[in-house]
Design a protein around this motif. Structure first.
Motif, PDB file in Angstrom:
ATOM      1  N   CYS A  20      14.917  65.191  41.857  1.00  0.00           N
ATOM      2  CA  CYS A  20      16.333  65.297  42.222  1.00  0.00           C
ATOM      3  C   CYS A  20      16.565  66.499  43.143  1.00  0.00           C
ATOM      4  N   HIS A  21      15.919  67.612  42.839  1.00  0.00           N
ATOM      5  CA  HIS A  21      16.113  68.805  43.682  1.00  0.00           C
ATOM      6  C   HIS A  21      15.665  68.537  45.118  1.00  0.00           C
ATOM      7  N   ALA A  59      26.336  77.721  48.680  1.00  0.00           N
ATOM      8  CA  ALA A  59      25.393  77.514  47.578  1.00  0.00           C
ATOM      9  C   ALA A  59      26.141  77.422  46.250  1.00  0.00           C
ATOM     10  N   PHE A  62      16.428  61.306  34.516  1.00  0.00           N
ATOM     11  CA  PHE A  62      16.473  62.623  33.870  1.00  0.00           C
ATOM     12  C   PHE A  62      16.868  62.461  32.392  1.00  0.00           C
ATOM     13  N   HIS A 120      26.123  74.042  38.918  1.00  0.00           N
ATOM     14  CA  HIS A 120      25.264  75.214  38.927  1.00  0.00           C
ATOM     15  C   HIS A 120      25.155  75.825  37.527  1.00  0.00           C
ATOM     16  N   SER A 140      29.795  76.757  40.842  1.00  0.00           N
ATOM     17  CA  SER A 140      30.092  75.340  40.667  1.00  0.00           C
ATOM     18  C   SER A 140      29.722  74.926  39.242  1.00  0.00           C
ATOM     19  N   CYS A 167      13.286  66.701  37.377  1.00  0.00           N
ATOM     20  CA  CYS A 167      14.003  67.848  37.957  1.00  0.00           C
ATOM     21  C   CYS A 167      13.635  67.947  39.434  1.00  0.00           C
ATOM     22  N   MET A 208      23.073  73.655  35.318  1.00  0.00           N
ATOM     23  CA  MET A 208      21.659  73.762  35.684  1.00  0.00           C
ATOM     24  C   MET A 208      21.027  75.024  35.102  1.00  0.00           C
ATOM     25  N   GLU A 209      21.790  76.082  35.035  1.00  0.00           N
ATOM     26  CA  GLU A 209      21.241  77.309  34.443  1.00  0.00           C
ATOM     27  C   GLU A 209      20.917  77.089  32.968  1.00  0.00           C
ATOM     28  N   GLN A 221      17.850  74.881  32.747  1.00  0.00           N
ATOM     29  CA  GLN A 221      16.663  75.683  33.045  1.00  0.00           C
ATOM     30  C   GLN A 221      16.196  76.453  31.803  1.00  0.00           C
ATOM     31  N   PHE A 232      10.857  77.354  42.841  1.00  0.00           N
ATOM     32  CA  PHE A 232      10.748  76.631  41.597  1.00  0.00           C
ATOM     33  C   PHE A 232      11.155  75.181  41.799  1.00  0.00           C
TER      34      PHE A 232
HETATM   35  C1  HEC Z   1      20.292  64.482  39.083  1.00  0.00           C
HETATM   36  C2  HEC Z   1      19.828  65.616  39.859  1.00  0.00           C
HETATM   37  C3  HEC Z   1      19.209  66.818  39.197  1.00  0.00           C
HETATM   38  C4  HEC Z   1      18.336  66.844  38.141  1.00  0.00           C
HETATM   39  C5  HEC Z   1      17.725  65.675  37.388  1.00  0.00           C
HETATM   40  C6  HEC Z   1      18.056  68.237  37.872  1.00  0.00           C
HETATM   41  N1  HEC Z   1      18.742  69.044  38.760  1.00  0.00           N
HETATM   42 FE1  HEC Z   1      18.708  71.071  38.810  1.00  0.00          FE
HETATM   43  N2  HEC Z   1      19.961  71.055  40.411  1.00  0.00           N
HETATM   44  C7  HEC Z   1      20.490  69.924  41.011  1.00  0.00           C
HETATM   45  C8  HEC Z   1      21.351  70.329  42.125  1.00  0.00           C
HETATM   46  C9  HEC Z   1      22.113  69.406  43.041  1.00  0.00           C
HETATM   47  C10 HEC Z   1      21.319  71.738  42.159  1.00  0.00           C
HETATM   48  C11 HEC Z   1      22.102  72.680  43.109  1.00  0.00           C
HETATM   49  C12 HEC Z   1      23.416  72.963  42.418  1.00  0.00           C
HETATM   50  C13 HEC Z   1      24.245  74.084  43.003  1.00  0.00           C
HETATM   51  O1  HEC Z   1      23.688  75.155  43.267  1.00  0.00           O
HETATM   52  O2  HEC Z   1      25.460  73.901  43.125  1.00  0.00           O
HETATM   53  C14 HEC Z   1      20.432  72.151  41.076  1.00  0.00           C
HETATM   54  C15 HEC Z   1      20.154  73.467  40.783  1.00  0.00           C
HETATM   55  C16 HEC Z   1      19.285  73.883  39.792  1.00  0.00           C
HETATM   56  C17 HEC Z   1      18.982  75.260  39.500  1.00  0.00           C
HETATM   57  C18 HEC Z   1      19.506  76.434  40.290  1.00  0.00           C
HETATM   58  C19 HEC Z   1      20.599  77.121  39.582  1.00  0.00           C
HETATM   59  C20 HEC Z   1      20.631  78.535  40.090  1.00  0.00           C
HETATM   60  O3  HEC Z   1      20.735  79.438  39.269  1.00  0.00           O
HETATM   61  O4  HEC Z   1      20.539  78.707  41.323  1.00  0.00           O
HETATM   62  C21 HEC Z   1      18.117  75.289  38.457  1.00  0.00           C
HETATM   63  C22 HEC Z   1      17.492  76.506  37.802  1.00  0.00           C
HETATM   64  C23 HEC Z   1      17.868  73.909  38.079  1.00  0.00           C
HETATM   65  N3  HEC Z   1      18.608  73.083  38.907  1.00  0.00           N
HETATM   66  C24 HEC Z   1      17.016  73.523  37.057  1.00  0.00           C
HETATM   67  C25 HEC Z   1      16.756  72.197  36.710  1.00  0.00           C
HETATM   68  C26 HEC Z   1      15.774  71.787  35.737  1.00  0.00           C
HETATM   69  C27 HEC Z   1      14.839  72.715  34.984  1.00  0.00           C
HETATM   70  C28 HEC Z   1      15.845  70.424  35.663  1.00  0.00           C
HETATM   71  C29 HEC Z   1      15.066  69.479  34.779  1.00  0.00           C
HETATM   72  C30 HEC Z   1      14.819  69.811  33.391  1.00  0.00           C
HETATM   73  C31 HEC Z   1      16.864  69.993  36.626  1.00  0.00           C
HETATM   74  N4  HEC Z   1      17.381  71.089  37.238  1.00  0.00           N
HETATM   75  C32 HEC Z   1      17.202  68.675  36.875  1.00  0.00           C
HETATM   76  C33 HEC Z   1      20.257  68.614  40.643  1.00  0.00           C
HETATM   77  C34 HEC Z   1      19.453  68.210  39.587  1.00  0.00           C
END
Ligand code: HEC
Length: 153
Positions: free
Chosen positions: A141-142, A26, A106, A33, A30, A138, A36-37, A40, A152
């Protein structure tokens, strides 16, 4: 009996190591990751700002700043095509191309959110609609690329 007990222990060990492996893959550390935090946190701030007209009046400027931060972060995630290799659906033929497209969606939605938030004529419901569009990118893509599932989007 003794043999059965040993087998149970062996299974327990196996399960534990599989779980440990899962949490390593997970990839808590990374670069994606970590980004993404941040995404978020910024997205949560925008969501909060769009809640009521009074809140929007007070926080539209903050929402614009948060959306600008998401624009920057989206530009950082687009070249991270390594994540595309973790595609969940084997039917996806060209994960890298799909990653690029979803990254663009996005980015565009985040740019639109900046515009909407900076426009003083934007109402709270309009802001909410723009945020909804952003939030959908979001989830989209997820659904394809994010391995672990939780509540979530
Ligand atoms: C282009 C693809 C993509 C988009 C668009 C995207 N994400 Fe992500 N997101 C990912 C991927 C892939 C992961 C898993 C990454 C990992 O854990 O290594 C992830 C993981 C996350 C996590 C988990 C991190 C954690 O603490 O476990 C969160 C929170 C998150 N995304 C929030 C968002 C939000 C809110 C948006 C939109 C505003 C968004 N993402 C848009 C691809 C995307």
């Amino acid at each position: 009996m003794r043999r059965k007990w040993l087998t149970t222990a062996a299974v327990t060990t196996l399960v534990a190591s599989v779980l440990a492996g899962a949490s390593i893959s997970a990839d808590e550390d990374s670069p994606l990751h970590k980004i993404m935090e941040k995404v978020q946190a910024k997205s949560g701030a925008i969501r909060k700002a769009t809640r009521t007209p009074a809140q929007w009046k007070k926080d539209a400027k903050k929402a614009a700043e948060s959306a600008e931060a998401i624009v920057k972060l989206a530009k950082e995630t687009k070249p991270m095509t390594d994540a595309a290799k973790k595609v969940k659906d084997p039917a996806v033929k060209d994960p890298a191309a799909l990653w690029a497209k979803m990254s663009d969606d996005f980015l565009k939605a985040a740019e639109e959110m900046v515009k909407v938030a900076k426009d003083s004529k934007t109402s709270a419901p309009d802001a909410k609609t723009a945020f909804g569009t952003l939030n959908n990118t979001c989830g989209a893509c997820h659904k394809v690329f994010r391995i672990e599932e939780d509540d979530f989007k």
